[in-house]
Design a protein around this motif. Structure first.
Motif, PDB file in Angstrom:
ATOM      1  N   ASN A  81       0.976  -1.084  -0.120  1.00  0.00           N
ATOM      2  CA  ASN A  81      -0.094   0.101  -0.020  1.00  0.00           C
ATOM      3  C   ASN A  81       0.760   1.400   0.169  1.00  0.00           C
ATOM      4  N   LYS A  82       0.026   2.413  -0.436  1.00  0.00           N
ATOM      5  CA  LYS A  82       0.803   3.600  -0.283  1.00  0.00           C
ATOM      6  C   LYS A  82       2.252   3.719  -0.847  1.00  0.00           C
ATOM      7  N   ARG A  84       5.429   4.999  -2.642  1.00  0.00           N
ATOM      8  CA  ARG A  84       5.942   6.168  -3.263  1.00  0.00           C
ATOM      9  C   ARG A  84       7.282   5.876  -3.975  1.00  0.00           C
TER      10      ARG A  84
END
Length: 104
Positions: A81-82, A84
């Motif tokens: 998840n998430k 970057r």
């Protein structure tokens, strides 16, 4: 997590959202790397056991691994998840470490 280049690229592109491992990984922040460089950061969700090949196939769009049998005797699916991307930077890769490396 230390990954092969093509898997790392799929994760950073948001195409691969589920990592498969032979062991259960703890949820939380992790760095995404290849060889001795970090290319991103992500948060791992709670690992789920994948007990059957039919369940494995049902989640293909998340993990993108095309095989005829479960990849490990005990296969864990770990949500990513998430994600970057980060500018690439080096880290110390402990000799003999594979798959998961303690960052320092």
């Amino acid at each position: 997590l230390v990954l092969k280049k093509h898997w790392l690229e799929k994760i950073l592109a948001g195409v691969k959202t589920l990592e498969l491992r032979h062991m259960r990984l703890k949820p939380g922040r992790c760095f995404l790397g290849h060889k001795s460089r970090i290319y991103g950061v992500a948060y791992l969700g709670d690992a789920e056991l994948v007990p059957t090949m039919s369940e494995f196939r049902a989640r293909f769009e998340e993990h993108r691994v095309d095989v005829d049998r479960l990849p490990y005797k005990t296969t864990w699916a770990i949500p990513i998840n998430k994600v970057r991307k980060t500018p690439p930077w080096s880290y110390v890769h402990n000799k003999g470490a594979a798959g998961v490396v303690r960052f320092r």
